[in-house]
Write an enzyme that holds these catalytic residues in place. Structure first.
Site, PDB file in Angstrom:
ATOM      1  N   GLU A  35     -20.380 -18.277 -16.401  1.00 40.97           N
ATOM      2  CA  GLU A  35     -21.610 -17.517 -16.203  1.00 40.97           C
ATOM      3  C   GLU A  35     -21.333 -16.024 -16.297  1.00 40.97           C
ATOM      4  O   GLU A  35     -20.257 -15.562 -15.950  1.00 40.97           O
ATOM      5  CB  GLU A  35     -22.234 -17.819 -14.830  1.00 40.97           C
ATOM      6  CG  GLU A  35     -23.002 -19.095 -14.787  1.00 40.97           C
ATOM      7  CD  GLU A  35     -23.947 -19.187 -13.591  1.00 40.97           C
ATOM      8  OE1 GLU A  35     -24.142 -18.182 -12.863  1.00 40.97           O
ATOM      9  OE2 GLU A  35     -24.492 -20.282 -13.388  1.00 40.97           O
ATOM     10  N   HIS A  91     -28.332 -13.110 -15.071  1.00 47.23           N
ATOM     11  CA  HIS A  91     -27.165 -13.974 -15.221  1.00 47.23           C
ATOM     12  C   HIS A  91     -27.440 -15.030 -16.280  1.00 47.23           C
ATOM     13  O   HIS A  91     -28.578 -15.212 -16.702  1.00 47.23           O
ATOM     14  CB  HIS A  91     -26.746 -14.592 -13.887  1.00 47.23           C
ATOM     15  CG  HIS A  91     -27.633 -15.682 -13.383  1.00 47.23           C
ATOM     16  ND1 HIS A  91     -28.826 -15.438 -12.751  1.00 47.23           N
ATOM     17  CD2 HIS A  91     -27.481 -17.021 -13.417  1.00 47.23           C
ATOM     18  CE1 HIS A  91     -29.378 -16.587 -12.414  1.00 47.23           C
ATOM     19  NE2 HIS A  91     -28.581 -17.571 -12.807  1.00 47.23           N
ATOM     20  N   HIS A  93     -26.907 -19.055 -17.845  1.00 50.02           N
ATOM     21  CA  HIS A  93     -26.713 -20.473 -17.559  1.00 50.02           C
ATOM     22  C   HIS A  93     -26.059 -21.088 -18.796  1.00 50.02           C
ATOM     23  O   HIS A  93     -26.741 -21.377 -19.772  1.00 50.02           O
ATOM     24  CB  HIS A  93     -28.032 -21.164 -17.254  1.00 50.02           C
ATOM     25  CG  HIS A  93     -28.530 -20.940 -15.865  1.00 50.02           C
ATOM     26  ND1 HIS A  93     -29.709 -21.490 -15.417  1.00 50.02           N
ATOM     27  CD2 HIS A  93     -28.018 -20.253 -14.813  1.00 50.02           C
ATOM     28  CE1 HIS A  93     -29.904 -21.149 -14.147  1.00 50.02           C
ATOM     29  NE2 HIS A  93     -28.886 -20.388 -13.767  1.00 50.02           N
ATOM     30  N   ASP A 104     -29.723 -19.855  -7.161  1.00 51.39           N
ATOM     31  CA  ASP A 104     -30.391 -18.672  -7.720  1.00 51.39           C
ATOM     32  C   ASP A 104     -31.519 -18.220  -6.805  1.00 51.39           C
ATOM     33  O   ASP A 104     -31.657 -17.030  -6.500  1.00 51.39           O
ATOM     34  CB  ASP A 104     -30.972 -18.961  -9.106  1.00 51.39           C
ATOM     35  CG  ASP A 104     -29.918 -19.217 -10.160  1.00 51.39           C
ATOM     36  OD1 ASP A 104     -28.760 -18.804  -9.979  1.00 51.39           O
ATOM     37  OD2 ASP A 104     -30.272 -19.850 -11.181  1.00 51.39           O
TER      38      ASP A 104
END
Length: 165
Positions: A35, A91, A93, A104
């Protein structure tokens, strides 16, 4: 209000700079299969030549010591600078699912916009969410970003003064 919460302020977010979004997508792809994680910073719209009040997301702050793997990214909160321009998080995935996980959602309360970028990291493989995890509109704005020197709006004297406190 804790230091981490003090990072975030409320102001109308007009969108994300196109160049900033492209940087985040490329960084997510380069970090794959782990990630990618960062915090979103904004610049006042008038400083970018826009005739509107509000902020445009122009920068991504990657915190030193962030640890990531294929299913999570962990930020050491004591490494986050006291930055009043932080607006939310971004971020990736790596599994391609562009939907907030329970982990999250636990972090989305800090800031007003959160971006998730999913594999295979094309221009269309991202979504923005509000602090509750509800999808929200985030316009992509074509603006000229400030020069790098303008990013750091403090001096060594400012740092020294802060350390004396």
């Amino acid at each position: 209000m804790g230091l981490f919460d003090a990072l975030f302020r409320s102001s109308e977010i007009l969108g994300i700079a196109e160049e900033t979004l492209e940087f985040a997508i490329e960084s997510s792809e380069e970090t794959h299969p782990n990630e990618y994680m960062g915090f979103l910073r904004g610049t006042e719209a008038d400083r970018l030549g826009l005739d509107r009040d509000g902020l445009v997301i122009t920068d991504i702050l990657v915190v030193p010591g962030t640890e990531s793997n294929s299913v999570s990214a962990t930020v050491k909160t004591n490494q986050i600078p006291n930055d009043v321009k932080a607006l939310g998080s971004i971020h990736s995935h790596p599994n391609g699912v562009i939907k907030p996980s329970n982990a999250d959602l636990d972090t989305f309360g800090r800031g007003s916009v959160h971006v998730i970028i999913g594999a295979p990291y094309r221009r269309t493989d991202w979504k923005a969410f509000d602090s509750q995890g509800t999808p929200t509109q985030l316009n992509v704005i074509d603006v000229d970003l400030p020069e790098t020197e303008d990013f750091f709006d403090f001096t060594q004297a400012d740092i020294d003064e802060e350390l004396r406190r």
